[in-house]
Motif scaffolding. Sequence first.
Motif, short mmCIF file in Angstrom:
data_model
loop_
_atom_site.label_atom_id
_atom_site.label_comp_id
_atom_site.label_asym_id
_atom_site.label_seq_id
_atom_site.Cartn_x
_atom_site.Cartn_y
_atom_site.Cartn_z
N VAL A 176 24.79 20.03 87.58
CA VAL A 176 26.06 19.40 87.21
C VAL A 176 25.79 18.15 86.38
O VAL A 176 26.46 17.89 85.37
CB VAL A 176 26.88 19.06 88.47
N ASP A 177 24.80 17.38 86.78
CA ASP A 177 24.45 16.18 86.01
C ASP A 177 23.95 16.56 84.62
O ASP A 177 24.28 15.89 83.62
CB ASP A 177 23.37 15.38 86.75
N ASP A 178 23.16 17.61 84.53
CA ASP A 178 22.64 18.07 83.24
C ASP A 178 23.79 18.50 82.32
O ASP A 178 23.76 18.21 81.11
CB ASP A 178 21.68 19.24 83.46
N LEU A 179 24.79 19.17 82.88
CA LEU A 179 25.95 19.58 82.09
C LEU A 179 26.62 18.36 81.46
O LEU A 179 26.93 18.36 80.25
CB LEU A 179 26.94 20.33 82.98
N ARG A 180 26.85 17.33 82.25
CA ARG A 180 27.52 16.15 81.73
C ARG A 180 26.69 15.46 80.65
O ARG A 180 27.22 14.98 79.65
CB ARG A 180 27.81 15.19 82.89
N THR A 181 25.38 15.44 80.84
CA THR A 181 24.51 14.84 79.84
C THR A 181 24.56 15.61 78.53
O THR A 181 24.63 15.02 77.44
CB THR A 181 23.07 14.79 80.37
N ARG A 182 24.55 16.93 78.61
CA ARG A 182 24.59 17.75 77.41
C ARG A 182 25.90 17.55 76.64
O ARG A 182 25.91 17.48 75.41
CB ARG A 182 24.41 19.23 77.77
N ILE A 183 27.02 17.48 77.37
CA ILE A 183 28.30 17.26 76.69
C ILE A 183 28.30 15.89 76.02
O ILE A 183 28.75 15.75 74.87
CB ILE A 183 29.46 17.40 77.69
N ALA A 184 27.80 14.88 76.71
CA ALA A 184 27.79 13.52 76.14
C ALA A 184 26.93 13.44 74.89
O ALA A 184 27.20 12.63 73.99
CB ALA A 184 27.29 12.54 77.19
N ARG A 185 25.89 14.27 74.79
CA ARG A 185 24.96 14.22 73.66
C ARG A 185 25.31 15.24 72.57
O ARG A 185 24.51 15.48 71.66
CB ARG A 185 23.54 14.46 74.15
N THR A 186 26.49 15.82 72.63
CA THR A 186 26.88 16.84 71.65
C THR A 186 26.89 16.28 70.23
O THR A 186 27.40 15.18 69.98
CB THR A 186 28.29 17.39 71.99
N ARG A 187 26.35 17.04 69.31
CA ARG A 187 26.48 16.73 67.88
C ARG A 187 27.66 17.54 67.36
O ARG A 187 27.56 18.76 67.20
CB ARG A 187 25.20 17.09 67.13
N TRP A 188 28.77 16.88 67.11
CA TRP A 188 30.00 17.56 66.71
C TRP A 188 29.96 17.86 65.21
O TRP A 188 29.46 17.07 64.42
CB TRP A 188 31.21 16.70 67.03
N ASP A 197 36.14 16.29 77.58
CA ASP A 197 36.31 15.04 78.33
C ASP A 197 36.73 15.34 79.76
O ASP A 197 36.23 14.71 80.71
CB ASP A 197 37.35 14.15 77.65
N HIS A 198 37.61 16.31 79.91
CA HIS A 198 38.06 16.67 81.25
C HIS A 198 36.94 17.29 82.07
O HIS A 198 36.83 17.05 83.28
CB HIS A 198 39.25 17.64 81.16
N TRP A 199 36.09 18.09 81.40
CA TRP A 199 34.96 18.72 82.11
C TRP A 199 34.03 17.66 82.71
O TRP A 199 33.48 17.84 83.80
CB TRP A 199 34.19 19.62 81.13
N THR A 200 33.86 16.55 82.02
CA THR A 200 32.94 15.52 82.49
C THR A 200 33.62 14.47 83.38
O THR A 200 32.97 13.88 84.25
CB THR A 200 32.28 14.79 81.31
N GLY A 215 22.57 29.58 71.54
CA GLY A 215 23.55 28.51 71.45
C GLY A 215 24.46 28.44 72.67
O GLY A 215 24.75 27.36 73.18
N LEU A 216 24.92 29.60 73.15
CA LEU A 216 25.84 29.61 74.29
C LEU A 216 25.15 29.17 75.58
O LEU A 216 25.79 28.61 76.47
CB LEU A 216 26.42 31.01 74.48
N THR A 217 23.84 29.43 75.69
CA THR A 217 23.11 29.04 76.89
C THR A 217 22.72 27.57 76.86
O THR A 217 22.63 26.92 77.91
CB THR A 217 21.85 29.91 77.03
N ASP A 218 22.52 27.03 75.67
CA ASP A 218 22.02 25.65 75.53
C ASP A 218 23.13 24.62 75.41
O ASP A 218 22.95 23.48 75.80
CB ASP A 218 21.10 25.54 74.31
N SER A 219 24.29 25.03 74.88
CA SER A 219 25.35 24.06 74.59
C SER A 219 26.62 24.41 75.35
O SER A 219 27.26 25.43 75.06
CB SER A 219 25.65 24.03 73.10
N PRO A 220 27.04 23.58 76.30
CA PRO A 220 28.31 23.85 76.99
C PRO A 220 29.50 23.78 76.05
O PRO A 220 30.50 24.48 76.26
CB PRO A 220 28.37 22.76 78.07
N VAL A 221 29.42 22.95 75.02
CA VAL A 221 30.53 22.85 74.05
C VAL A 221 30.65 24.15 73.27
O VAL A 221 31.76 24.66 73.04
CB VAL A 221 30.32 21.64 73.13
#
Length: 368
Positions: free
Chosen positions: A13-25, A50-53, A238-244
């Motif tokens: 769960v912590d890893d998920l939040r970190t990955r979303i925060a580090r997303t390159r949009w 934002d809601h996911w995190t 991509g789908l496995t590495d990026s939650p976004v």
Amino acid sequence: MTPFAIDIPRSDVDDLRTRIARTRWPDDATAEVDDWGWGTPSSVLRPLMDHWTEGYSWTATQERWNALDQRIVEVDGQRIHVVRGGTPGATPLMLVHGWPDGFWRFMKAMPFLADRFDIVVPSIPGFGFSDRLRNGPTGPARVGDLFAGVMDQLGHTRFGVHGGDLGSTIAEVIAQRHPDRVIGLHLGDVPAWHRYTLDPWEASDDERAFLAGMTSWFVDEGAYAALQRTKPQTLGYGLTDSPVALAAWFLEKFRAWSDGDGDVWRRFTPDEILDDVSLYWFTRTSASSARYYRESALTPPDPALRATTPAGFTLFPHDIAVPPRAYADRFFDVRRFTLAPRGGHFGPWEEPAFFAEDVRAFFDGVEA
């Protein structure tokens, strides 16, 4: 057969939040990319992330799902995740999901079916908590045989089966390959592979219009299926590495295929979408579920086989395509054919009461 409880490590769960925060949009400086016609717009996706995190609770979802009767059933060395419900001793009914959903597709409908059926909801291998199949292709015939084996393990000699989306083909081949065991076959659509077996010159005007509509839909909306059917592994990274990336891939489908008049939040809450995306994310099954499309294409059903089991259909008007009754009659012994007044591709979730009522009416008829 063993009891099962979901237990996702806190570190995931912590890893998920970190990955979303580090997303390159990606760049969205032009007005066009805020239109769904270009794909999932960031104006919808960013608030969901934002809601996911910050607002969504995986702990609450895990606790809610762990209140269900979950089992791991082993068949031929393969571990299949199963959710059970309903009334023991009643008519056994297997419900088979599709993509990009999972066992949760039927959770709203199960209470409406509970007093009439002993319900079994397996997850397709490589989806959710069912193990991936590593010793051979995961095509519909093999999955159908495994699911028939699940019913053996649960003590169900005869049973009904419903399927939608990918699950409709699995349900069909169960009826084809185990006709003496299937009481009735209920489907949410005519499995898409049948359209390749019909000569358009032999079709009626209504059928030709349906086939033309399917062709047009695949041109405009079917890129996901073409990619998953041909090069799923490339997509899977991509789908496995990026939650976004995973959320964008799924959110577009829930919006396009549901009865929300273009507004995904008219049919689903953000938490409901994130329940589904989280299921795939934490189980790392986005790639294996995409590969199922290619495995199915490599091992298609035998067009010479016909399911002779009594069949019923509950179709929803805003699904991908709605065939005429005559088209279904070509391939099935249709006893009931219902078009719901509302609903889309995820009919059992969108209109659970109507879905359940029609399923009950079909099985009441074939068991009378």
